[in-house]
Motif scaffolding. Structure first.
Motif, mmCIF file in Angstrom:
data_model
loop_
_atom_site.group_PDB
_atom_site.id
_atom_site.type_symbol
_atom_site.label_atom_id
_atom_site.label_comp_id
_atom_site.label_asym_id
_atom_site.label_seq_id
_atom_site.Cartn_x
_atom_site.Cartn_y
_atom_site.Cartn_z
ATOM 1 N N LYS A 167 -7.537 4.219 -0.984
ATOM 2 C CA LYS A 167 -7.936 5.037 -2.128
ATOM 3 C C LYS A 167 -8.905 6.129 -1.688
ATOM 4 O O LYS A 167 -8.756 7.294 -2.049
ATOM 5 C CB LYS A 167 -8.572 4.193 -3.226
ATOM 6 N N LEU B 152 0.803 -1.221 0.000
ATOM 7 C CA LEU B 152 0.000 0.000 0.000
ATOM 8 C C LEU B 152 0.838 1.275 0.000
ATOM 9 O O LEU B 152 0.335 2.344 -0.301
ATOM 10 C CB LEU B 152 -0.926 0.021 1.224
ATOM 11 N N ALA C 95 -13.959 -2.585 -1.371
ATOM 12 C CA ALA C 95 -12.910 -3.500 -1.823
ATOM 13 C C ALA C 95 -12.741 -3.453 -3.339
ATOM 14 O O ALA C 95 -11.630 -3.631 -3.852
ATOM 15 C CB ALA C 95 -13.215 -4.917 -1.362
ATOM 16 N N GLY D 88 -6.936 -1.659 0.498
ATOM 17 C CA GLY D 88 -6.622 -0.910 -0.720
ATOM 18 C C GLY D 88 -7.719 0.087 -1.064
ATOM 19 O O GLY D 88 -7.450 1.220 -1.469
ATOM 20 N N GLY D 89 -8.989 -0.332 -0.899
ATOM 21 C CA GLY D 89 -10.110 0.574 -1.143
ATOM 22 C C GLY D 89 -10.169 1.696 -0.122
ATOM 23 O O GLY D 89 -10.443 2.854 -0.460
ATOM 24 N N ALA E 192 -0.112 -0.900 -4.847
ATOM 25 C CA ALA E 192 -1.164 0.109 -4.732
ATOM 26 C C ALA E 192 -0.587 1.512 -4.755
ATOM 27 O O ALA E 192 -1.300 2.476 -4.873
ATOM 28 C CB ALA E 192 -1.946 -0.103 -3.441
ATOM 29 N N SER F 59 -10.050 -1.122 -4.784
ATOM 30 C CA SER F 59 -8.649 -1.461 -4.553
ATOM 31 C C SER F 59 -7.947 -1.846 -5.854
ATOM 32 O O SER F 59 -8.555 -2.420 -6.755
ATOM 33 C CB SER F 59 -8.568 -2.627 -3.576
ATOM 34 N N ARG G 295 -7.724 -6.241 -0.106
ATOM 35 C CA ARG G 295 -8.562 -5.478 -1.048
ATOM 36 C C ARG G 295 -9.322 -4.380 -0.309
ATOM 37 O O ARG G 295 -9.433 -3.251 -0.801
ATOM 38 C CB ARG G 295 -9.528 -6.411 -1.771
#
Length: 186
Positions: free
Chosen positions: A60, A18, A85, A56-57, A95, A88, A53
């Motif tokens: 973001k 990440l 998710a 990651g979302g 990422a 992501s 995931r």
């Protein structure tokens, strides 16, 4: 990553993926109850692909979209974990975005020597040596800083004429501070 896409990852592997510090992941875990890594003996965390995931979302939404933690919590509540998710990046790619953030160093061009005002207050002043012997007895008396100092205090832009009027005052103030510091140290 060289592991299988279904393999569990350590906190440092997820943090590297990440592009954040491990403590950020632990903080997010405390703020988003949906992030539940498997904890083994000794408290070591292992993240499943679905956890990754989701993280990651979350990253973001927080870092790229600028949504607050409360805003992301609301999105998770209203739209669900699957929605976040899905934001992501793939687990196979990092990422961390490659951004072209070129830093251009600033280098000020000095004014010609004839236009510069001598303001080096740390340099020893030969001319001040005789003044030191003729010091007033009251070292606690600060130099008078009315007039020009109050004029300068209220201005947002300074011209050479004002700076040339401030320079002697700054020099006197530095000499007074040096006397006070010498007295305090000795």
């Amino acid at each position: 990553m060289s592991k299988s896409p279904d393999a569990f990852r350590t906190i440092s592997e997820v943090a590297d993926w990440l592009g954040v510090q491990a403590h950020v992941l632990r903080f997010w875990e405390s703020r988003f109850t949906q992030v539940k890594p498997v904890k083994r003996a000794g408290g070591r965390r292992y993240y499943r692909p679905n956890d990754m995931r989701l993280l990651g979302g979350i990253k973001k939404l927080l870092h790229e979209d600028g949504i607050t933690i409360k805003g992301v919590q609301r999105i998770l509540r209203e739209q669900g974990v699957a929605h976040v998710a899905a934001l992501s990046p793939s687990l196979d790619e990092p990422a961390v975005e490659e951004t072209d953030s070129t830093v251009v160093p600033f280098s000020a061009k000095p004014a010609p020597q004839t236009e510069q005002i001598p303001m080096d207050l740390d340099a020893p002043q030969e001319a001040e040596a005789p003044e030191e012997s003729a010091e007033p007895a009251d070292l606690d008396a600060a130099p008078l800083v009315g007039g020009i100092a109050s004029l300068a205090w209220n201005r947002s832009e300074f011209d050479d004429e004002l700076l040339s009027r401030i320079a002697p005052l700054a020099k006197d103030l530095r000499a007074w501070l040096n006397r006070v510091e010498t007295r305090a140290a000795g």
